[in-house]
Design a protein around this motif. Sequence first.
Motif, PDB file in Angstrom:
ATOM      1  N   GLU A  39       0.849  -1.045   0.150  1.00  0.00           N
ATOM      2  CA  GLU A  39       0.084   0.029  -0.041  1.00  0.00           C
ATOM      3  C   GLU A  39       0.718   1.371  -0.032  1.00  0.00           C
ATOM      4  O   GLU A  39       0.194   2.217  -0.533  1.00  0.00           O
ATOM      5  CB  GLU A  39      -0.796  -0.040   1.178  1.00  0.00           C
ATOM      6  N   VAL A  40       2.024   1.291   0.540  1.00  0.00           N
ATOM      7  CA  VAL A  40       2.818   2.128   0.399  1.00  0.00           C
ATOM      8  C   VAL A  40       3.526   2.582  -0.686  1.00  0.00           C
ATOM      9  O   VAL A  40       4.106   1.330  -1.231  1.00  0.00           O
ATOM     10  CB  VAL A  40       4.102   2.363   1.643  1.00  0.00           C
ATOM     11  N   HIS A  41       3.765   3.645  -1.481  1.00  0.00           N
ATOM     12  CA  HIS A  41       4.460   3.648  -2.650  1.00  0.00           C
ATOM     13  C   HIS A  41       5.910   4.082  -2.404  1.00  0.00           C
ATOM     14  O   HIS A  41       6.321   5.338  -2.100  1.00  0.00           O
ATOM     15  CB  HIS A  41       3.834   4.592  -3.423  1.00  0.00           C
ATOM     16  N   ALA A  42       6.588   3.098  -1.978  1.00  0.00           N
ATOM     17  CA  ALA A  42       8.012   3.222  -1.349  1.00  0.00           C
ATOM     18  C   ALA A  42       8.935   2.850  -2.204  1.00  0.00           C
ATOM     19  O   ALA A  42       9.053   1.644  -3.134  1.00  0.00           O
ATOM     20  CB  ALA A  42       8.430   2.130  -0.049  1.00  0.00           C
ATOM     21  N   TYR A  43      10.012   3.744  -2.465  1.00  0.00           N
ATOM     22  CA  TYR A  43      10.967   3.579  -3.565  1.00  0.00           C
ATOM     23  C   TYR A  43      12.365   3.649  -2.924  1.00  0.00           C
ATOM     24  O   TYR A  43      12.482   4.524  -2.128  1.00  0.00           O
ATOM     25  CB  TYR A  43      10.783   4.609  -4.413  1.00  0.00           C
ATOM     26  N   LEU A  44      13.297   3.035  -3.572  1.00  0.00           N
ATOM     27  CA  LEU A  44      14.706   3.157  -3.518  1.00  0.00           C
ATOM     28  C   LEU A  44      15.289   3.976  -4.240  1.00  0.00           C
ATOM     29  O   LEU A  44      15.015   3.619  -5.725  1.00  0.00           O
ATOM     30  CB  LEU A  44      15.308   1.644  -3.113  1.00  0.00           C
ATOM     31  N   ALA A  45      16.223   4.583  -3.901  1.00  0.00           N
ATOM     32  CA  ALA A  45      17.131   5.313  -5.257  1.00  0.00           C
ATOM     33  C   ALA A  45      18.485   4.520  -5.197  1.00  0.00           C
ATOM     34  O   ALA A  45      19.041   4.335  -4.175  1.00  0.00           O
ATOM     35  CB  ALA A  45      17.260   6.999  -4.849  1.00  0.00           C
ATOM     36  N   MET A  46      18.571   4.066  -6.441  1.00  0.00           N
ATOM     37  CA  MET A  46      19.826   3.131  -6.643  1.00  0.00           C
ATOM     38  C   MET A  46      20.929   3.949  -7.210  1.00  0.00           C
ATOM     39  O   MET A  46      20.647   4.275  -8.531  1.00  0.00           O
ATOM     40  CB  MET A  46      19.250   1.890  -7.300  1.00  0.00           C
ATOM     41  N   ARG A  47      21.989   3.754  -6.821  1.00  0.00           N
ATOM     42  CA  ARG A  47      23.299   4.212  -7.504  1.00  0.00           C
ATOM     43  C   ARG A  47      23.919   3.003  -8.108  1.00  0.00           C
ATOM     44  O   ARG A  47      24.692   2.016  -7.269  1.00  0.00           O
ATOM     45  CB  ARG A  47      24.184   5.254  -6.488  1.00  0.00           C
ATOM     46  N   GLY A  48      23.749   2.596  -9.290  1.00  0.00           N
ATOM     47  CA  GLY A  48      24.106   1.211  -9.833  1.00  0.00           C
ATOM     48  C   GLY A  48      23.383   0.230  -8.776  1.00  0.00           C
ATOM     49  O   GLY A  48      22.194   0.068  -8.707  1.00  0.00           O
ATOM     50  N   ASP A  49      23.963  -0.613  -7.949  1.00  0.00           N
ATOM     51  CA  ASP A  49      23.498  -1.755  -7.295  1.00  0.00           C
ATOM     52  C   ASP A  49      23.450  -1.247  -6.045  1.00  0.00           C
ATOM     53  O   ASP A  49      23.090  -1.975  -5.117  1.00  0.00           O
ATOM     54  CB  ASP A  49      24.205  -3.066  -7.610  1.00  0.00           C
ATOM     55  N   LEU A  50      23.669  -0.107  -5.562  1.00  0.00           N
ATOM     56  CA  LEU A  50      23.788   0.471  -4.336  1.00  0.00           C
ATOM     57  C   LEU A  50      22.430   1.310  -3.929  1.00  0.00           C
ATOM     58  O   LEU A  50      22.419   2.315  -4.517  1.00  0.00           O
ATOM     59  CB  LEU A  50      24.839   1.289  -4.064  1.00  0.00           C
ATOM     60  N   PRO A  51      21.771   0.937  -2.637  1.00  0.00           N
ATOM     61  CA  PRO A  51      20.902   1.795  -2.412  1.00  0.00           C
ATOM     62  C   PRO A  51      21.041   3.010  -1.587  1.00  0.00           C
ATOM     63  O   PRO A  51      21.818   2.774  -0.609  1.00  0.00           O
ATOM     64  CB  PRO A  51      19.700   1.020  -1.907  1.00  0.00           C
ATOM     65  N   VAL A  52      20.895   4.216  -1.975  1.00  0.00           N
ATOM     66  CA  VAL A  52      21.500   5.496  -1.442  1.00  0.00           C
ATOM     67  C   VAL A  52      20.483   6.214  -0.840  1.00  0.00           C
ATOM     68  O   VAL A  52      20.854   7.094  -0.077  1.00  0.00           O
ATOM     69  CB  VAL A  52      22.219   6.068  -2.513  1.00  0.00           C
ATOM     70  N   ALA A  53      19.083   6.239  -1.211  1.00  0.00           N
ATOM     71  CA  ALA A  53      18.299   6.876  -0.514  1.00  0.00           C
ATOM     72  C   ALA A  53      16.840   6.232  -0.736  1.00  0.00           C
ATOM     73  O   ALA A  53      16.507   5.303  -1.502  1.00  0.00           O
ATOM     74  CB  ALA A  53      18.071   8.279  -1.357  1.00  0.00           C
ATOM     75  N   CYS A  54      15.615   6.770   0.029  1.00  0.00           N
ATOM     76  CA  CYS A  54      14.293   6.234  -0.015  1.00  0.00           C
ATOM     77  C   CYS A  54      13.480   7.318   0.479  1.00  0.00           C
ATOM     78  O   CYS A  54      13.773   8.235   1.016  1.00  0.00           O
ATOM     79  CB  CYS A  54      14.275   4.931   0.904  1.00  0.00           C
ATOM     80  N   ALA A  55      12.212   6.995  -0.340  1.00  0.00           N
ATOM     81  CA  ALA A  55      11.223   7.634   0.111  1.00  0.00           C
ATOM     82  C   ALA A  55       9.755   6.874  -0.021  1.00  0.00           C
ATOM     83  O   ALA A  55       9.819   5.872  -1.045  1.00  0.00           O
ATOM     84  CB  ALA A  55      10.910   8.832  -0.554  1.00  0.00           C
ATOM     85  N   GLY A  56       8.566   7.216   0.750  1.00  0.00           N
ATOM     86  CA  GLY A  56       7.449   6.674   0.444  1.00  0.00           C
ATOM     87  C   GLY A  56       6.209   7.391   0.484  1.00  0.00           C
ATOM     88  O   GLY A  56       6.357   8.600   0.933  1.00  0.00           O
ATOM     89  N   THR A  57       5.056   7.379  -0.168  1.00  0.00           N
ATOM     90  CA  THR A  57       3.867   8.000  -0.026  1.00  0.00           C
ATOM     91  C   THR A  57       2.727   6.972   0.255  1.00  0.00           C
ATOM     92  O   THR A  57       2.799   5.685  -0.200  1.00  0.00           O
ATOM     93  CB  THR A  57       3.431   8.943  -1.265  1.00  0.00           C
ATOM     94  N   ILE A  58       1.762   7.562   0.995  1.00  0.00           N
ATOM     95  CA  ILE A  58       0.639   6.663   1.094  1.00  0.00           C
ATOM     96  C   ILE A  58      -0.691   7.415   1.266  1.00  0.00           C
ATOM     97  O   ILE A  58      -0.450   8.743   1.548  1.00  0.00           O
ATOM     98  CB  ILE A  58       0.643   5.789   2.363  1.00  0.00           C
ATOM     99  N   ALA A  59      -1.764   6.960   0.541  1.00  0.00           N
ATOM    100  CA  ALA A  59      -3.194   7.806   0.643  1.00  0.00           C
ATOM    101  C   ALA A  59      -3.409   7.731   2.124  1.00  0.00           C
ATOM    102  O   ALA A  59      -3.801   6.680   2.884  1.00  0.00           O
ATOM    103  CB  ALA A  59      -4.067   7.180  -0.271  1.00  0.00           C
ATOM    104  N   ALA A  60      -3.828   9.136   2.465  1.00  0.00           N
ATOM    105  CA  ALA A  60      -4.338   9.505   4.043  1.00  0.00           C
ATOM    106  C   ALA A  60      -5.204  10.298   3.888  1.00  0.00           C
ATOM    107  O   ALA A  60      -5.145  11.508   3.857  1.00  0.00           O
ATOM    108  CB  ALA A  60      -3.341   9.683   4.913  1.00  0.00           C
TER     109      ALA A  60
END
Length: 266
Positions: A174-195
């Motif tokens: 249900e959360v639109h959660a995303y990883l920002a990938m620099r190549g194969d390395l996750p470096v940042a993240c953010a999520g959104t959810i309807a509320a």
Amino acid sequence: MTGLAESIGSMEQLSVAWRAMVLDRDADADVRDLPGIAVRWADSRFAFWNALTLTDVGADAKLLRQRLTRTADIMRTKKYPGFLWLFEDLLDDGARSALEETAKQAGLQYAFPGTGMAGDLLPIPDPVHPDLTFVRVTTDEQLQAYADINSRGYGFPVEDGRDGLVGSALWKKEVHAYLAMRGDLPVACAGTIAADGRLFVVLVATEPEWQRRGYGEAVTRKALYEGSRATGLTRATLHATAAGAPVYPRIGFKPNSPISFFGLQS
């Protein structure tokens, strides 16, 4: 909306979104709506899932004292620490000027500042960053990476972040959660959810060694873009830390109420 209405909306977004978050961690979580106090407490090692907020509008100094004393009493009954999220614009001038001393007398200590933000900013373009690709979180391995970025970004022990997220069906579906990938390395993240008719931004973080490169902004834009595309919602809200506060206006968010975070006195 007026400034006060924006601040009330910011408080209500916390109450609605955090109810889902803490019940995801523990079906028996404490989600009581008491007079003037919303309890959203999973008693998780991840302190952000242990929250209370004051819900009175225009509280004076006397009422603030009562609410803070009750808040501290509730926090003392819990196994794990958490925070009171206090939206300062909901207090009258007298209560606001007395806040620091009143909190101290109630047994609370100031932890850090925040800012409520909102905007009718959606839809936005699908973001592109020259360093990054974006991956939606759908597996426990990806969710653990998301948790670990938050732990390191906010200075929590890694085990605490994992206690807050790993194994969650809500975050994988249900959360639109995303990883920002620099190549194969996750470096940042953010999520959104309807509320409650808005898209609420949750747990934005960047690995400390990769900060100040625009990664947090880029992945926040991705979570907003995908969340809006899936839900059709056009208004978004969030609660920014001091580190994130300069970033979000570039996306279109406008500040409303200052937030003071308090924990129990050690």
